[in-house]
Design a protein around this motif. Structure first.
Motif, short mmCIF file in Angstrom:
data_model
loop_
_atom_site.label_atom_id
_atom_site.label_comp_id
_atom_site.label_asym_id
_atom_site.label_seq_id
_atom_site.Cartn_x
_atom_site.Cartn_y
_atom_site.Cartn_z
N ARG A 46 3.73 3.49 -1.89
CA ARG A 46 4.72 2.68 -1.17
C ARG A 46 5.86 2.35 -2.12
N GLU A 80 4.20 1.08 -5.56
CA GLU A 80 2.81 0.65 -5.72
C GLU A 80 1.91 1.48 -4.83
N LEU A 81 0.65 1.49 -5.16
CA LEU A 81 -0.33 2.16 -4.32
C LEU A 81 -0.64 1.29 -3.12
N PRO A 82 -0.72 1.86 -1.91
CA PRO A 82 -1.04 1.05 -0.73
C PRO A 82 -2.47 0.53 -0.78
N ASN A 83 -2.72 -0.59 -0.15
CA ASN A 83 -4.08 -1.16 -0.13
C ASN A 83 -5.01 -0.31 0.71
#
Length: 368
Positions: free
Chosen positions: A240, A365-368
């Motif tokens: 993201r 960032e990496l998505p949750n």
């Protein structure tokens, strides 16, 4: 002069429903080229492959051929084969026997997949597969070391192209417009590539690797519409970015993605080190299976590195772990996201030191 005159047979636009018998009666050694364009031919008879084994040029474009017999492999002297605008659904594996073939034209058929044996065509210079139903390009095509032009436009099921193809030593022209590409390669042969047409109506693309920036033509209307169009497939690594409202697709092989702003100095994993070491041996694709390596290692070596470090003094191969940077050009008023991969934080910091005036870094960032 008579022999030279008889070497070319022009038999196009004559409503032939079968290969004309006059070719059967003619001396095969005296015919080099045959034009049978825009007829009504459905099949090729067995005698054709025996009588015409010395043929160098064969044009059957614009007919009604729905399958090729395995005997096509007997035409071992063929240099050009034009089967465009027919009804082909597949090619036989024997096409790999056409060792002298330099041009293979298959536009306007119904082909879904090319045979892996196409990689045996070491002299192939031009491959055109536009307007088909191609869903993937075989990795073996990267063994066609003479390939210069690769045209794949208008294959709506095509979502990716093997990175190895973009590193062929003679490749100069690649086109895959109006497909459904979700991702572009990070690793390309910048010394020979002159024309790269990948951006028109590939509306599932989420970013552009920096190596392809000079070929990109941003379509801002399409970019603003991505939120509605993109359904990210699970086969990609997704991140993201704060600058856009949709997820970005990156190669799933990148199991370790780190941000330059957050990463510490971490040594390369044993697997990444092993992959780089073996790849430097320049082993042939078809020889890797013989070494009995673990499947995960064999597969990654066959597919090749995802990228090379974008820091010019470095250039190390990247297989499974990378420092990712997302940037945009400062002179662009709107966001056209470029992606850059580095082998380490040190290389990333060095690159930004020299390019900070040109590019603005974006957070991700990496998505949750």
């Amino acid at each position: 002069m008579e022999g030279s005159f008889r070497s070319i047979m022009h038999l196009s636009y004559r409503d032939y429903r079968t290969i004309p018998e006059e070719l059967r009666r003619a001396g095969s050694d005296e015919i080099d080229e045959i034009y049978l364009k825009e007829n009504l031919i459905h099949t090729l008879p067995d005698w054709f492959f025996v009588k015409m084994s010395h043929l160098r040029f064969l044009c059957l474009a614009g007919n009604m051929i729905d399958s090729l017999p395995n005997q096509i492999g007997h035409l071992e002297c063929l240099e050009t084969l034009d089967l465009s605008e027919n009804s082909l659904h597949r090619l036989p594996h024997t096409v790999g026997r056409l060792k002298r073939l330099t041009k293979l034209l298959l536009n306007g058929n119904y082909i879904q997949q090319l045979p892996s044996e196409i990689g045996q065509l070491r002299k192939l210079e031009v491959l055109e597969i536009r307007k088909n139903r191609i869903t993937n390009i075989p990795l073996q095509l990267s063994q066609c070391v003479s390939l210069e032009d690769l045209l794949m436009d208008d294959n709506p099921g095509l979502v990716s192209i093997p990175t190895r193809l973009f590193n062929l030593p003679a490749l100069s022209y690649v086109s895959a417009e109006r497909c459904n590409l979700f991702q572009l390669p990070f690793y390309i042969n910048t010394s020979t590539l002159s024309f790269v047409l990948l951006f028109s109506d590939n509306r599932s693309l989420t970013h552009c690797p920096l190596a392809l920036e000079r070929f990109a033509q941003p379509d801002y209307d399409a970019m603003e519409d991505k939120m509605k169009r993109i359904k990210n497939p699970p086969c990609y690594r997704q991140i993201r970015c704060s600058a856009v409202p949709y997820l970005l697709n990156l190669p799933s092989e990148l199991t370790q993605l780190r941000s330059r702003q957050k990463v510490r100095i971490v040594p390369s994993s044993l697997l990444a080190t092993a992959l780089r070491a073996v790849s430097q041996c320049k082993l042939r694709l078809d020889s890797l299976e013989k070494f009995g390596l673990p499947q995960c290692l064999t597969k990654r070596l066959q597919e090749g590195p995802v990228a090379c470090c974008a820091s010019v003094p470095c250039g190390r191969d990247i297989f499974i772990e990378a420092v990712l940077a997302l940037v945009k050009r400062r002179e662009y008023a709107r966001n056209f996201i470029l992606s850059v991969l580095f082998c380490s934080k040190l290389c990333a910091d060095r690159w930004f030191q020299y390019n900070c005036d040109t590019y603005e870094e974006l957070s991700w960032e990496l998505p949750n």
